[in-house]
Enzyme design. Structure first.
Site, PDB file in Angstrom:
ATOM      1  N   HIS A  82       1.502   4.304  -2.977  1.00  0.00           N
ATOM      2  CA  HIS A  82       1.522   5.768  -2.911  1.00  0.00           C
ATOM      3  C   HIS A  82       2.788   6.365  -3.391  1.00  0.00           C
ATOM      4  CE1 HIS A  82      -2.186   6.327  -0.843  1.00  0.00           C
ATOM      5  NE2 HIS A  82      -1.855   5.708   0.352  1.00  0.00           N
ATOM      6  N   GLU A 110      -6.307   6.909  -1.922  1.00  0.00           N
ATOM      7  CA  GLU A 110      -6.537   5.698  -1.106  1.00  0.00           C
ATOM      8  C   GLU A 110      -6.960   4.451  -2.239  1.00  0.00           C
ATOM      9  OE1 GLU A 110      -4.687   5.094   1.430  1.00  0.00           O
ATOM     10  OE2 GLU A 110      -4.860   6.838   2.733  1.00  0.00           O
ATOM     11  N   HIS A 143       0.788  -1.282   0.052  1.00  0.00           N
ATOM     12  CA  HIS A 143      -0.101   0.064   0.046  1.00  0.00           C
ATOM     13  C   HIS A 143       0.964   1.188   0.065  1.00  0.00           C
ATOM     14  CE1 HIS A 143      -3.637   2.354   0.910  1.00  0.00           C
ATOM     15  NE2 HIS A 143      -2.712   3.180   1.659  1.00  0.00           N
ATOM     16  N   GLU A 144       1.774   1.398   0.817  1.00  0.00           N
ATOM     17  CA  GLU A 144       2.758   2.572   0.865  1.00  0.00           C
ATOM     18  C   GLU A 144       3.483   2.709  -0.198  1.00  0.00           C
ATOM     19  OE1 GLU A 144       2.732   4.939   2.824  1.00  0.00           O
ATOM     20  OE2 GLU A 144       1.105   4.095   3.896  1.00  0.00           O
TER      21      GLU A 144
END
Length: 252
Positions: A143, A194, A139-140
């Site tokens: 980003h 997100e 997830h990070e």
């Protein structure tokens, strides 16, 4: 005599009208400048940030990291282990991913531009499966890959950075980012960003043959840690909504 009084009044009225007009124009100018500074510059800076070379973005992120990491106590042993784990996953990104584990009780993590990811040991110690950690990192990384952190930061500091962007003053940009690194680490992402990060992270899981249940477990862990899903704050105050948890369950 009456004509002179009339003429004087007309001139007086004219001057009054001129002063009022000047004040109105000045107020309009100030308002326009304010709107440009608060809304125009951030929008333009966010748009221009996508054109910054990756090498320059990495330099900016490293400057932010160097300035911010001083406020934390790094867990060297866990940092080595998590980086070894991260290298076993192909995150499908051009950025060099570097993870630092710091000693903080909160269940949290955040990404900086260019590939630095900071993970609090508080979240690691509550995980029960390797898939939860993989989900957190994916997830990070997503980003970072989509430049969400960079775009958010440039929008936040648009007024400060816009002139440096126009002048192609990378050193000036790096200085501003380094000086504001601690505050910028707590910027929030929109629901759209997100969702985009979640989707790419799950695509990484499918490509690597990892169990997507890791996302459900991670979101459930955080829900239990922070309370209701709607009020949960995860990964540098990213809002975790019930829809995201349901989306992960549906994907599984």
């Amino acid at each position: 005599y009456p004509e002179r009084i009339f003429f004087k009044r007309r001139i007086s009225n004219l001057f009054k009208l001129g002063n009022a007009t000047d004040v109105g124009l000045a107020a309009l100018l100030v308002l326009s400048l304010g709107l440009t500074y608060w809304y125009g510059f951030p929008f333009l800076a966010g748009a221009v940030s996508t054109r910054i070379p990756v090498s320059a973005e990495i330099e900016m992120g490293d400057a932010m990291y160097d300035n911010m990491i001083r406020t934390y106590t790094v867990d060297q042993a866990l940092t080595v282990k998590v980086n070894d784990f991260a290298r076993s996953i192909d995150f499908k990104t051009r950025y060099p991913i570097r993870v630092t584990v710091v000693k903080e009780k909160d269940a949290n993590a955040f990404a900086l531009p260019g590939g630095n990811i900071v993970v609090f040991d508080g979240i690691l110690r509550k995980m029960k499966t390797k898939e939860e950690l993989a989900a957190l990192l994916a997830h990070e990384v997503s980003h970072v890959h989509y430049r969400h952190s960079l775009r958010n930061i440039f929008r936040s500091l648009g007024g400060y950075l816009f002139i440096s962007l126009l002048l192609n003053d990378i050193n000036g940009i790096v200085t501003v980012l380094a000086d504001n690194s601690n505050a910028l680490a707590n910027l929030t992402y929109s629901r759209e960003l997100e969702t985009e990060a979640d989707q790419k992270a799950m695509a990484i899981f499918k490509s690597e043959g990892l169990d997507l249940k890791g996302f459900v477990d991670l979101f459930t862990l955080l829900k239990n840690e922070h309370g209701g899903a709607e009020s949960l704050k995860i990964l540098s105050t990213h809002p975790l909504t019930g829809e995201r948890l349901l989306a992960a369950e549906k994907m599984v």
